[in-house]
Enzyme design. Structure first.
Site, PDB file in Angstrom:
ATOM      1  N   SER A 124       0.823  -1.209   0.000  1.00  0.00           N
ATOM      2  CA  SER A 124       0.000   0.000   0.000  1.00  0.00           C
ATOM      3  C   SER A 124       0.852   1.253   0.000  1.00  0.00           C
ATOM      4  O   SER A 124       1.946   1.275   0.561  1.00  0.00           O
ATOM      5  CB  SER A 124      -0.874  -0.007   1.254  1.00  0.00           C
ATOM      6  OG  SER A 124      -1.427   1.260   1.484  1.00  0.00           O
ATOM      7  N   TYR A 148      -1.752   0.611  10.202  1.00  0.00           N
ATOM      8  CA  TYR A 148      -2.011  -0.072   8.926  1.00  0.00           C
ATOM      9  C   TYR A 148      -0.776   0.032   8.029  1.00  0.00           C
ATOM     10  O   TYR A 148      -0.263  -0.984   7.546  1.00  0.00           O
ATOM     11  CB  TYR A 148      -3.225   0.535   8.214  1.00  0.00           C
ATOM     12  CG  TYR A 148      -3.363   0.063   6.789  1.00  0.00           C
ATOM     13  CD1 TYR A 148      -3.175   0.931   5.717  1.00  0.00           C
ATOM     14  CD2 TYR A 148      -3.659  -1.263   6.502  1.00  0.00           C
ATOM     15  CE1 TYR A 148      -3.281   0.480   4.410  1.00  0.00           C
ATOM     16  CE2 TYR A 148      -3.763  -1.718   5.207  1.00  0.00           C
ATOM     17  CZ  TYR A 148      -3.573  -0.835   4.158  1.00  0.00           C
ATOM     18  OH  TYR A 148      -3.670  -1.280   2.866  1.00  0.00           O
ATOM     19  N   LYS A 152       1.994  -3.018   6.731  1.00  0.00           N
ATOM     20  CA  LYS A 152       2.389  -3.308   5.344  1.00  0.00           C
ATOM     21  C   LYS A 152       3.907  -3.191   5.185  1.00  0.00           C
ATOM     22  O   LYS A 152       4.553  -4.021   4.548  1.00  0.00           O
ATOM     23  CB  LYS A 152       1.670  -2.361   4.385  1.00  0.00           C
ATOM     24  CG  LYS A 152       0.187  -2.610   4.278  1.00  0.00           C
ATOM     25  CD  LYS A 152      -0.115  -3.985   3.660  1.00  0.00           C
ATOM     26  CE  LYS A 152      -1.596  -4.200   3.447  1.00  0.00           C
ATOM     27  NZ  LYS A 152      -1.895  -5.530   2.862  1.00  0.00           N
TER      28      LYS A 152
HETATM   29  C1  WQD Z   1      -9.735   9.163   0.961  1.00  0.00           C
HETATM   30  C2  WQD Z   1      -9.960  10.621   1.285  1.00  0.00           C
HETATM   31  C3  WQD Z   1     -10.387  11.055   3.605  1.00  0.00           C
HETATM   32  C4  WQD Z   1     -14.238   8.984   3.815  1.00  0.00           C
HETATM   33  C5  WQD Z   1      -7.155   4.084   1.329  1.00  0.00           C
HETATM   34  C6  WQD Z   1      -7.232   2.700   1.854  1.00  0.00           C
HETATM   35  C7  WQD Z   1      -5.878   2.130   2.114  1.00  0.00           C
HETATM   36  C8  WQD Z   1      -4.901   2.417   0.998  1.00  0.00           C
HETATM   37  C9  WQD Z   1      -4.904   3.868   0.616  1.00  0.00           C
HETATM   38  C10 WQD Z   1      -4.666   0.394  -0.277  1.00  0.00           C
HETATM   39  C11 WQD Z   1      -9.278  11.039   2.587  1.00  0.00           C
HETATM   40  C12 WQD Z   1     -11.601  11.406   2.745  1.00  0.00           C
HETATM   41  C13 WQD Z   1     -13.033   9.498   3.349  1.00  0.00           C
HETATM   42  C14 WQD Z   1     -15.280   9.875   4.214  1.00  0.00           C
HETATM   43  C15 WQD Z   1     -13.866  11.730   3.663  1.00  0.00           C
HETATM   44  N1  WQD Z   1      -5.183   1.631  -0.138  1.00  0.00           N
HETATM   45  N2  WQD Z   1     -12.863  10.850   3.272  1.00  0.00           N
HETATM   46  N3  WQD Z   1     -15.042  11.218   4.118  1.00  0.00           N
HETATM   47  O1  WQD Z   1      -7.465   6.954   3.718  1.00  0.00           O
HETATM   48  O2  WQD Z   1      -6.492   7.337   1.393  1.00  0.00           O
HETATM   49  O3  WQD Z   1      -6.771   4.992   2.341  1.00  0.00           O
HETATM   50  O4  WQD Z   1      -6.247   4.193   0.267  1.00  0.00           O
HETATM   51  O5  WQD Z   1      -3.943  -0.153   0.464  1.00  0.00           O
HETATM   52  O6  WQD Z   1      -6.060   0.741   2.228  1.00  0.00           O
HETATM   53  O7  WQD Z   1      -7.958   2.740   3.066  1.00  0.00           O
HETATM   54  O8  WQD Z   1      -8.744   6.334   1.596  1.00  0.00           O
HETATM   55  O9  WQD Z   1     -11.098   6.458   0.949  1.00  0.00           O
HETATM   56  O10 WQD Z   1     -10.528   6.350   3.420  1.00  0.00           O
HETATM   57  O11 WQD Z   1     -10.038   8.429   2.153  1.00  0.00           O
HETATM   58  O12 WQD Z   1     -13.686  12.955   3.603  1.00  0.00           O
HETATM   59  O13 WQD Z   1     -16.400   9.467   4.650  1.00  0.00           O
HETATM   60  O14 WQD Z   1     -11.360  10.830   1.480  1.00  0.00           O
HETATM   61  O15 WQD Z   1     -10.188  12.045   4.612  1.00  0.00           O
HETATM   62  O16 WQD Z   1      -8.816  12.357   2.427  1.00  0.00           O
HETATM   63  P1  WQD Z   1      -7.317   6.518   2.310  1.00  0.00           P
HETATM   64  P2  WQD Z   1     -10.186   6.834   2.067  1.00  0.00           P
END
Ligand code: WQD
Length: 339
Positions: A124, A148, A152
Site C-alpha cells: 500500500s 495499517y 504493510k
Molecule cells: C480518501 C480521502 C479522507 C471517507 C485508502 C485505503 C488504504 C490504501 C490507501 C490500499 C481522505 C476522505 C473518506 C469519508 C472523507 N489503499 N474521506 N469522508 O485513507 O487514502 O486509504 O487508500 O492499500 O487501504 O484505506 O482512503 O477512501 O478512506 O479516504 O472525507 O467518509 O477521502 O479524509 O482524504 P485513504 P479513504
C-alpha cells in the site's frame, strides 16, 4: 500456473481472480470471510466462465497455513488478505498486526518450507506516510504514520529479508494507491460491511439515498480546495497488474516494490463533483473535523510498473465512478445486508 490467492473473495482479490481465470490459470482461493462472503465465488465464476476452488481458513493459524500450502503446492502465492482501514488501525492496532503481519509471516514460512518461490504481495502507498516528495516514487522514504501502514511496511521487510536469504525466491510488493470502481459486468465490486470507511463507497451510498450526507474530513489542508488529494485507480487495472506480475516473478529473482497508481491526484471535492455528474444525484456533504492519520496529498509515480510490467492505469475518474455506480445499483438491500 497453479496460484494460491489469499483474500480471494475480497475487493481486490476477487477482481484479480477473474483476471487469472480468464488467462487460464488454476486458482485456489482462501478467505476467512471476515470481510467478504463465499457467494462471491459464484460471481467470479460467472464473469470468467471458469471454475475456481475456495477454502476457508484464518491465516493467523500457523499449522493451518502450513497444511494448506503443503496440500495445494502452488506455483505462486498472491497475498491480499488483511485489514485495510487507516482510521480503524489506529483504534485497533493488535487486530492489524495479527491479521496483516502474523498471517504474512505464517505464509512466508510455509512458502519457504514447501518451495513456493513466487510471491506477489498486496502492499500500500500508506507505507510512504505523509509523502514529502511528490509524485511518490518507490525511492521515497518508507515512513508509515499509521498501524495499517506499518503493518504493510513490516511485511515488506519480512519478504525482502526472506528474498535475501533464499536465492530462488521472487517477491513483488505492489503498493496500491486508492482502488475504486468495479468490474464493468456490474455484478462484482466492494460491499462494505457496516458504515464504509473509504470515500467512494460512502459517496455511492449517499447517492443511493442510503445515507443522508457525506462527512468531508477537513477542508483546511494545504491543497487547492483544502481537501485531501489521493490517486484513485480502477480496481480492474490493479487486478490486471497482478496477472501480469506473475510473468515478472517467473523471470526475475529477489525483492522488488512497484507503485500502482494513475499519477493523477484528485481532491475529495473533485470526487464529489464527478460522482454528481455520473449519478445525477445531489450527494449532499458537510465539512467536519480532520480524520486522524490522513495525509494531505498522496499520488503516484508508477514508472517502474509501466516499464517492468508494461502496465498503465486509465486516469478517467468518471469511468471508474460509473463502473462503481453500476455495481452499487445492482446491490439490493438484502444482498447488502447479507454482506
Ligand atoms: C480518501 C480521502 C479522507 C471517507 C485508502 C485505503 C488504504 C490504501 C490507501 C490500499 C481522505 C476522505 C473518506 C469519508 C472523507 N489503499 N474521506 N469522508 O485513507 O487514502 O486509504 O487508500 O492499500 O487501504 O484505506 O482512503 O477512501 O478512506 O479516504 O472525507 O467518509 O477521502 O479524509 O482524504 P485513504 P479513504
Amino acid at each position: 500456473m497453479r496460484v494460491l490467492v489469499t483474500g480471494a473473495t475480497g475487493y481486490i482479490g476477487s477482481h484479480t481472480v477473474v483476471e487469472l481465470l480468464e488467462r487460464g490459470h488454476d486458482v485456489i482461493g482462501v478467505d476467512d470471510f471476515s470481510a467478504s462472503v463465499p457467494s462471491v465465488q459464484g460471481t467470479i465464476e460467472q464473469i470468467s466462465g471458469q471454475p475456481m476452488t475456495l477454502v476457508q481458513l484464518d491465516l493467523r493459524h500457523r499449522d493451518g497455513v502450513d497444511a494448506l500450502i503443503g496440500s495445494v503446492q502452488p506455483d505462486a502465492l498472491i497475498h491480499f488478505a488483511g485489514r485495510k482501514f487507516v482510521g480503524e488501525s489506529v483504534s485497533d492496532p493488535i487486530q492489524y498486526y495479527g491479521r496483516n503481519v502474523t498471517a504474512s509471516i505464517n505464509l512466508a514460512e510455509a512458502c519457504q518450507r514447501h518451495g513456493v518461490d513466487q510471491i506477489i504481495f498486496s502492499s500500500s502507498c500508506t507505507v510512504y506516510g505523509e509523502a514529502t516528495i511528490l509524485p511518490v516514487s518507490e525511492a521515497n522514504p518508507i515512513m508509515p504514520v499509521s498501524p495499517y501502514g506499518r503493518s504493510k511496511a513490516m511485511t515488506e521487510s519480512v519478504l525482502s529479508d526472506l528474498a535475501a536469504a533464499w536465492d530462488d525466491l521472487s517477491v513483488l510488493a505492489l503498493r496500491y494507491f486508492n482502488p475504486i470502481g468495479a468490474h464493468p459486468a456490474g455484478i462484482l465490486g466492494e460491499v462494505p460491511i457496516g458504515e464504509p470507511n473509504n470515500l467512494l463507497p460512502y459517496v455511492m451510498q449517499v447517492a443511493r439515498g442510503e445515507r443522508p450526507e457525506l462527512s468531508v474530513f477537513g477542508d483546511d489542508y494545504p491543497t487547492p480546495d483544502g481537501t485531501c488529494i489521493r490517486d484513485y485507480v480502477h480496481v480492474v487495472d490493479i487486478a490486471k497488474a497482478h496477472a501480469i506480475a506473475l510473468d515478472y516473478t517467473t523471470r526475475y529473482r529477489g525483492f522488488e516494490a512497484m507503485n500502482l497508481g494513475t499519477g493523477v491526484g484528485r481532491s475529495v471535492l473533485e470526487v464529489i463533483r464527478a460522482a454528481r455528474d455520473v449519478t445525477a444525484r445531489p450527494i449532499p456533504y458537510r465539512i467536519v473535523e480532520r480524520r486522524p492519520g490522513d495525509a494531505a496529498r498522496v499520488y503516484a509515480q508508477a514508472k517502474r510498473a509501466s516499464y517492468h510490467l508494461d502496465w498503465e492505469a486509465d486516469p478517467d475518474l468518471h469511468r471508474m465512478i460509473a463502473d462503481h455506480w453500476r455495481f452499487e445499483r445492482s446491490l439490493s438491500s438484502e444482498r447488502r445486508l447479507a454482506s
